[in-house]
Design a protein around this motif. Structure first.
Motif, short mmCIF file in Angstrom:
data_model
loop_
_atom_site.label_atom_id
_atom_site.label_comp_id
_atom_site.label_asym_id
_atom_site.label_seq_id
_atom_site.Cartn_x
_atom_site.Cartn_y
_atom_site.Cartn_z
N HIS A 23 25.72 11.18 34.03
CA HIS A 23 25.19 9.49 33.74
C HIS A 23 24.65 9.22 32.58
N GLU A 24 24.93 8.11 31.95
CA GLU A 24 24.48 7.57 30.27
C GLU A 24 23.09 7.48 29.98
N VAL A 25 22.72 8.14 29.20
CA VAL A 25 20.78 7.77 28.76
C VAL A 25 21.27 6.46 27.31
N GLY A 26 20.71 5.78 27.48
CA GLY A 26 21.01 5.06 26.89
C GLY A 26 19.57 4.04 26.37
N VAL A 27 20.06 3.35 24.86
CA VAL A 27 18.48 2.67 24.31
C VAL A 27 19.63 1.51 23.82
N GLU A 28 18.30 0.74 22.90
CA GLU A 28 19.15 -0.43 22.72
C GLU A 28 19.46 -0.07 20.98
N GLY A 29 20.57 -1.04 21.09
CA GLY A 29 20.50 -0.08 19.40
C GLY A 29 20.68 -1.65 19.12
N ASP A 30 21.67 -1.85 18.06
CA ASP A 30 22.68 -3.45 17.24
C ASP A 30 23.39 -4.87 18.40
N GLY A 31 22.21 -5.45 18.38
CA GLY A 31 22.79 -6.63 19.31
C GLY A 31 22.45 -6.34 20.26
N HIS A 32 21.21 -6.40 20.86
CA HIS A 32 20.86 -6.04 22.17
C HIS A 32 22.04 -4.62 23.21
#
Length: 296
Positions: free
Chosen positions: A197-206
């Motif tokens: 399962h992916e873990v993400g953080v906010e990058g460019d362009g929301h």
């Protein structure tokens, strides 16, 4: 004796006539708690970074600007390299509560929290420790479970546990978990324990960028961790009226979760911010005709 037999025949006839349609005729006496699911999970996150600049961004997000600036390049670059090498793992234990909204049984909320720490797999060195919680967000439609993916935010408060000769600061950050769900039957679900399962953080362009892959360490057969929403029509339906009578103050609108962009299948390539996590045993399960699906 005849009255007993007559009663038995009446019950049998009622059961036969009610197959598939009893719920609409049954009294709504079940309390809301009957549809609440409580799950205790242990899971591990393997962090991924495509390059040192990408690892630096992950480092700053998780540990914060103050911790980053407290270290020299010679002190933090080796740990950024460990992220690139995939040798940093976070281990967490948490409790999650899935609850239907009392005035809208077609939506649910998730609450929970727990403890975590991250280690260097090559040395067993503890790199950080802390806690996490699932913050309040907008209710999730039950129909999202049928889509096979549910996104949840996770707010974590961590402390650095390396280079302790330098100033050390706690840091609060938010990541988003992209959880894959298996549908076992109508309104009966479980987390897909074969998937990553992916873990993400906010990058460019929301938009969210992948920084890690979660593996749940729970039961592989789903016996202990089912999310059963069948029988919602039997729940009491007077909660909305009771809430109005109590004059509860309306909560402020919850912040929206950033969106995931398209994720690529990067098997055989270096992991990157737009790569989906490996499907692992999911493909084998699919090939064997095992029931249940997880959509990516």
């Amino acid at each position: 004796m005849k009255s007993v037999q007559s009663r038995a025949r009446a019950l049998a006839l009622g059961a036969a006539l009610c197959v598939g349609g009893c719920e609409a005729l049954a009294p709504r006496l079940a309390p809301l708690q009957a549809a609440r699911s409580i799950q205790v999970e242990r899971f591990e996150t393997r962090f991924v970074a495509q390059s040192i600049p990408h690892a630096e961004r992950v480092f700053r997000t998780i540990l914060g600007k103050k911790n980053y600036e407290a270290l020299t390049a010679a002190e933090w670059v080796p740990y950024a390299q460990k992220l690139v090498d995939g040798s940093v793992t976070s281990i967490a234990v948490g409790t999650f509560v899935i609850s239907l909204l009392p005035d809208a049984y077609d939506h649910f909320v998730v609450n929970g929290g727990g403890q975590l720490f991250a280690v260097d797999n090559s040395t067993d060195e503890v790199l950080l420790s802390g806690m996490f919680e699932i913050p309040k967000v907008a209710p999730i439609p039950v129909s999202a479970l049928d889509g096979g993916v549910v996104s949840l935010p996770s707010r974590q408060r961590v402390m650095r546990q390396f280079a302790l000769n330098r100033a050390n600061y706690q840091h609060v950050s938010e990541v988003v978990l992209r959880l894959h769900i298996r549908r076992l039957a109508p309104e009966l679900y479980t987390i897909d324990y074969d998937a990553r399962h992916e873990v993400g953080v906010e990058g460019d362009g929301h938009r969210l960028e992948v920084i890690g892959c979660i593996e749940f360490m729970g039961s592989r057969d789903g016996r202990e961790v089912m999310i059963d929403l069948r029988g919602r029509g039997l729940l009491r339906n007077d909660y909305e009226e009771r809430i109005k009578q109590a004059s509860f103050r309306r909560a402020a609108p919850s912040a929206s979760i950033p969106e995931w962009g398209p994720l690529e299948n990067c098997s055989g390539k270096p992991a990157g911010p737009h790569c989906a996590c490996p499907t692992g045993a999911v493909e084998k399960a699919s090939a064997s005709g095992r029931p249940g699906t997880s959509q990516r």
